[in-house]
Design an enzyme around this catalytic site. Structure first.
Site, mmCIF file in Angstrom:
data_model
loop_
_atom_site.group_PDB
_atom_site.id
_atom_site.type_symbol
_atom_site.label_atom_id
_atom_site.label_comp_id
_atom_site.label_asym_id
_atom_site.label_seq_id
_atom_site.Cartn_x
_atom_site.Cartn_y
_atom_site.Cartn_z
ATOM 1 C CE1 TYR A 28 -7.360 10.314 0.839
ATOM 2 C CE2 TYR A 28 -8.498 9.163 -1.084
ATOM 3 C CZ TYR A 28 -8.097 9.420 0.408
ATOM 4 O OH TYR A 28 -8.274 8.241 1.115
ATOM 5 C CE LYS A 29 -3.873 8.984 2.718
ATOM 6 N NZ LYS A 29 -4.142 9.615 3.957
ATOM 7 C CG ASP A 85 -1.783 1.160 1.188
ATOM 8 O OD1 ASP A 85 -1.537 2.247 0.560
ATOM 9 O OD2 ASP A 85 -2.742 1.159 2.069
#
Lengths: 398, 398
Positions: free
Chosen positions: B210-211, B185
């Site tokens: 989105y980070k 991940d």
């Protein structure tokens, strides 16, 4: 006060020179959605940054908007949540439903279902093990195929190709009588006609928002879980936003209360903003008015086409009560005919092998659209015999 | 030419008076994303309607953008596709990985993994049957826990709380040595530091955008499948857009070619538009430059805080090579301290029970941000002993 469909039409951006009869595939842009999405991007994401999750209410959008969709589909408050795609929601609903019939191994569906529903069922059966299987019968054979081997009856209420409508109340009752769970796909029902999930005693339902609900390309899907099942269902897709306390960051999953447990991951906030703008229009729509207007539009189109285009064969049920909010005709050269229509500004779509599909969406389809579409279709059908070999070339240059 | 981080900073909207150190939770708005999303809404959805799927390239966005992310994570062309949420992509990767080790039943992970990954693994094990189980050990015990019972090693490379970084190459090699599949991940890796999936011989990877990749709230996730596995993996979430011929509407699933089969349903096009604008900035970034700048920012912050705030304890590894692109400190009153910081315009976040978390994102974090954040944190720590009972009130009025 009856719904003012001239007023709802004014709420949409409809390009010049286009008669749009494909809202059953992708709804058009509500004017307010452009401003709402821009505000979400600039004022919320841009200014609030991470604080938007609370300050702009992003975190609660999936349930807040779910409650607004609930009215359109006859669902109880707190029984609908937005998120993911329709295929993912099908998987969730099927997994939960199979869990409730632990001694049975069959998912029953029909050949009129949208293929992705069947594919997701196949994938789930494969993951569950070799005993599980998907059985697919013709739509008219569904009732007789509901045996006491069937764990789950999974149907799309309105056939994506023909518009043929299943009797949700009768088939759900039959499923229950045989000890099966009923999962309904409302892709071509939500916003197309009145749905009464609670009244039909449906167990699960799923749907999408980018067709009749006009949320834009890739808008979120939704899932309905009957209140009686909510606290006992254990989600197969057990993501953190369905956890009882997502921000406790526990190492083990505990399902959240009620419908919240069907949430999975971070919701698509820009898409939700567009949906919100569209639901502002839907809030003003009476579903009985919608149905009456939908039938009037469909009937006028059928009558017009049958009068002017004898070579086209009605593929949808003639009885309006058996139909959703679309009309389909068959022609062996359907693909080329649709290309010719599109080049003349009449946008419907083609579904293999021979179906011309036209969606009628009362929020913005006018009587003039119907008459204009019939007239252009009649011209196209008249300009060639459509069985001569050069028709494809003709269609291209039209 | 070295990456010009002053120039990349100019590409972002950073609100006045805010020092934003939470880009590891939600990246800020690229100026161009506002225009790009508006164009997607107005010019594409509004004008093209259904034709946008081809005319605006919507249908190919998930693979086109996947190829642009591939460079940032050391992935081969054609091995990354966008879609869904990270939790869904975790499920897909795990299901495919378990399939490849049919005689084994254990998913091994660690307590430093993001909880949703563990929850999704739990849900998948439950669906697969009682023999399957998730085993979770402490991060430092992972290497010794990879036995020949382990089917899949599932780890998040960078710990969301502390920033502690696993050795992807070494752990992947160890997993392979024991006959296990490695699923990584990259939630806190993609855009945070150079990743070399191909070089590490990773089997599967997943991540969110989105980070550090600044795609906005609810931006799409991605999945990587090593080219050697692509044509043999059979997707558990077998949606229509992963079908070999989605528009043939076959009744049975046939997986698409290569990475395409990991697509599921209709992609979220407005979110993809925002991501596309952000990737235009990323295209100009060299990952080695990014890493050097990230380390410099983190080191400066650690030095500043340790000099000025003796009551805060470093929770991140001191060795930069063991760290992602964030710095965390512990304090028993961490929650109240973070509230005070936010009220002074320094936005980081808090993770239970006692972690203050600060993300350093070279694309827009400046040296002045680091110094400003240290100065404000020092003032807050000095204004109260933070062990007196009234600190919470103080924090609120700050």
């Amino acid at each position: 006060m009856p719904t003012d469909f001239a007023a709802t039409r004014d709420q949409f951006h409809l390009p010049e020179g286009v008669i749009y009869l494909d809202g059953n595939s992708l709804g058009p842009l509500p004017h307010a959605a452009a401003a709402r999405v821009a505000a979400c991007v600039t004022d919320e994401w841009g200014q609030m940054l991470i604080r938007g999750w609370n300050a702009a209410g992003w975190m609660d959008q999936p349930t807040r908007l779910g409650n607004r969709i609930a009215r359109l589909i006859g669902a109880e408050p707190g029984s609908v949540v937005l998120g993911d795609t329709l295929s993912i929601k099908v998987y969730q609903a099927l997994a939960s439903a199979l869990d409730m019939a632990p001694t049975r191994r069959v998912i029953l569906s029909d050949t009129g279902n949208f293929p992705s529903d069947l594919y997701m069922a196949e994938g789930l059966c494969r993951t569950l093990g070799p005993d599980y299987r998907l059985v697919t019968v013709a739509p008219e054979e569904v009732a007789s195929a509901i045996t006491d081997e069937v764990a789950v009856l999974m149907l799309t209420e309105v056939d994506y190709r023909t518009g043929r409508k299943h009797d949700m109340a009768a088939l759900t009752a039959l499923a229950h009588e045989k000890g099966a769970i009923a999962v309904w796909d409302l892709a071509h029902s939500a916003g197309a006609l009145p749905v009464d999930l609670a009244g039909c005693d449906a167990d699960f339902a799923v749907g999408c928002t980018y067709k009749y609900l006009n949320s834009g390309p890739g808008g979120p899907a939704f899932i309905y879980v009957a209140p009686r099942h909510q606290d006992s269902t254990r989600p197969a897709l057990s993501g953190w936003l369905g956890h009882a306390a997502p921000f406790a960051f526990d190492l083990s999953y505990r399902p959240g209360a009620g419908i919240e447990r069907m949430r999975v991951g971070t919701p698509a906030i820009l898409q939700m903003a567009a949906l919100e703008a569209s639901l502002d229009i839907w809030d003003r729509v009476d579903m009985a008015d919608l149905r009456a207007r939908s039938i009037a539009l469909c009937e006028a189109f059928i009558a017009g086409v049958e009068a002017a285009c004898p070579d086209l064969t009605l593929a949808s049920p003639r009885d309006a009560a058996q139909r959703g909010s679309q009309v389909s005709f068959r022609h062996p050269e359907g693909y080329a005919i649709m290309q010719a229509l599109i080049s003349r500004g009449v946008i419907g779509d083609f579904r293999a092998p021979d179906i011309l599909r036209f969606g009628f969406t009362p929020l913005y389809t006018s009587d003039a659209d119907v008459h204009g579409a019939v007239a252009i279709l009649a011209e196209i059908m008249a300009m060639s015999s459509w069985d001569r070999p050069e028709f494809k070339t003709r269609a291209k240059v039209t």
